[in-house]
Design an enzyme around this catalytic site. Structure first.
Site, PDB file in Angstrom:
ATOM      1  N   GLU A  71       0.813  -1.229   0.000  1.00 46.67           N
ATOM      2  CA  GLU A  71       0.000   0.000   0.000  1.00 46.67           C
ATOM      3  C   GLU A  71       0.843   1.274   0.000  1.00 46.67           C
ATOM      4  O   GLU A  71       0.366   2.319  -0.418  1.00 46.67           O
ATOM      5  CB  GLU A  71      -0.977   0.021   1.184  1.00 46.67           C
ATOM      6  N   GLY A  72       2.075   1.187   0.506  1.00 46.47           N
ATOM      7  CA  GLY A  72       2.967   2.356   0.455  1.00 46.47           C
ATOM      8  C   GLY A  72       3.246   2.739  -0.994  1.00 46.47           C
ATOM      9  O   GLY A  72       3.096   3.900  -1.403  1.00 46.47           O
ATOM     10  N   HIS A  73       3.627   1.748  -1.795  1.00 45.11           N
ATOM     11  CA  HIS A  73       3.857   1.997  -3.224  1.00 45.11           C
ATOM     12  C   HIS A  73       2.560   2.459  -3.891  1.00 45.11           C
ATOM     13  O   HIS A  73       2.577   3.329  -4.756  1.00 45.11           O
ATOM     14  CB  HIS A  73       4.312   0.710  -3.926  1.00 45.11           C
ATOM     15  N   SER A  84       8.312  -3.800   2.081  1.00 50.98           N
ATOM     16  CA  SER A  84       8.442  -5.119   1.439  1.00 50.98           C
ATOM     17  C   SER A  84       9.177  -6.077   2.357  1.00 50.98           C
ATOM     18  O   SER A  84       9.017  -7.288   2.275  1.00 50.98           O
ATOM     19  CB  SER A  84       9.211  -4.995   0.118  1.00 50.98           C
ATOM     20  N   ARG A  85      10.023  -5.528   3.245  1.00 48.05           N
ATOM     21  CA  ARG A  85      10.819  -6.381   4.123  1.00 48.05           C
ATOM     22  C   ARG A  85      10.032  -6.874   5.340  1.00 48.05           C
ATOM     23  O   ARG A  85      10.537  -7.728   6.085  1.00 48.05           O
ATOM     24  CB  ARG A  85      12.081  -5.655   4.588  1.00 48.05           C
TER      25      ARG A  85
END
Ligand code: AMP
Length: 281
Positions: free
Chosen positions: A35-37, A186-187
């Protein structure tokens, strides 16, 4: 939406769009979209006629003992997310397409890079500057979107664009979080269940520090101590750094004044997580 892996094709389709008068918004990522991207893509969608997303895990920005090989990748899933966000083109080059030979010129970022992630990841921002210079030249966007979760990256990119007169507007976008405050990353998939429960302590520590500032605390060292003790008493993570600096120049501070960043990096068993808060006091 089209996925394009070669530079020549991407340049020629974008040249056509540009000729038709379309503005181009660009969202560079390493993929494994969350959701950040998505919020970067949505902002780019609002501001531009054409949206280009790049998915490229850039080997130049990883150190020898970092997670380049194991960085999570899933282009099919990324394509679905990007299509839903209204992306027009995904640029998905191979390492060979981006670096067909060893580059003959390299970047060295010497301001805003010797602190925070720059200390722990020597050469990281040199690699970021190199790949973005290439991507900006390939895409020639009107605007490029970057998350403030990587606030130091935003500061370095603003210097890059200014120093080299790159004709692109840099648009910073606020950090998107899970419900419990953990910054989306992603991590995060690397976290064990226990670590996932503990990781929101990073954000809570920054909130606690912000509250102390709003109640009048002005000593940077005291703010740093609040952050450290909140993280250490609520998680098994190992603190990589906790810093309180001016923003965007990233200079050390004794007194909290003006625009500042409180930034944290914490190592869990398989993931190093970063987060920050930027405030104006
Ligand atoms: P990455 O794929 O991790 O290199 O990230 C690509 C872009 O997405 C960078 O500009 C990041 O700052 C941004 N980004 C990553 N996580 C977040 C988040 N939680 N909120 C907002 N932007 C983010």
């Amino acid at each position: 939406m089209k996925t394009i892996s070669d530079i020549t094709t991407l340049k020629s389709v974008l040249q056509e769009d540009r000729r038709g008068g379309a503005s181009i918004g660009f969202v560079p990522t390493m993929g494994y979209l969350h959701e950040g991207h998505q919020s970067l893509m949505e902002q780019a969608r609002k501001d531009n006629e054409i949206v280009v997303l790049s998915v490229f895990v850039n080997p130049l920005q990883f150190g020898p003992n970092e997670d380049f090989e194991t960085y999570p990748r899933d282009i099919e899933r990324d394509e679905k997310v990007a299509r839903a966000a209204g992306v027009d083109y995904i640029f998905y080059p191979s390492v060979e397409e981006m670096y067909p030979k060893k580059p003959s010129i390299s970047f060295h970022v010497h301001e805003r890079a010797g602190v925070l992630c720059g200390t722990q990841r020597p050469g990281h921002f040199d690699g970021v500057a190199a790949v973005l210079t290439k991507l900006f030249n390939i895409v020639q966007p009107d605007r490029a979107y970057f998350g403030l979760k990587d606030a130091q990256q935003v500061a370095v990119i603003e210097s890059l664009v200014e120093d080299f007169n790159i004709p692109v507007e840099i648009v910073p976008v606020k950090t998107i979080r899970e419900q419990d405050g953990l910054a989306k990353s992603s991590r995060n998939v690397y976290l064990s269940e226990k670590e996932r429960d503990e990781a929101p302590a990073i954000f809570r520590s920054l909130e606690k520090a912000e509250k102390a500032i709003s109640e009048g605390e002005r000593e940077a060292a005291a703010i740093r101590d609040i952050i450290i003790s909140e993280i250490e008493s609520n998680s098994g993570g190992i603190i990589d750094y906790i810093e309180v600096l001016s923003y965007p120049d990233l200079q050390p501070l004794k007194e909290i004044k003006g625009r500042i960043i409180m930034a944290a990096a914490v190592k869990f068993s398989r993931a190093r997580l970063i987060d920050n808060k930027i405030l104006t006091v």
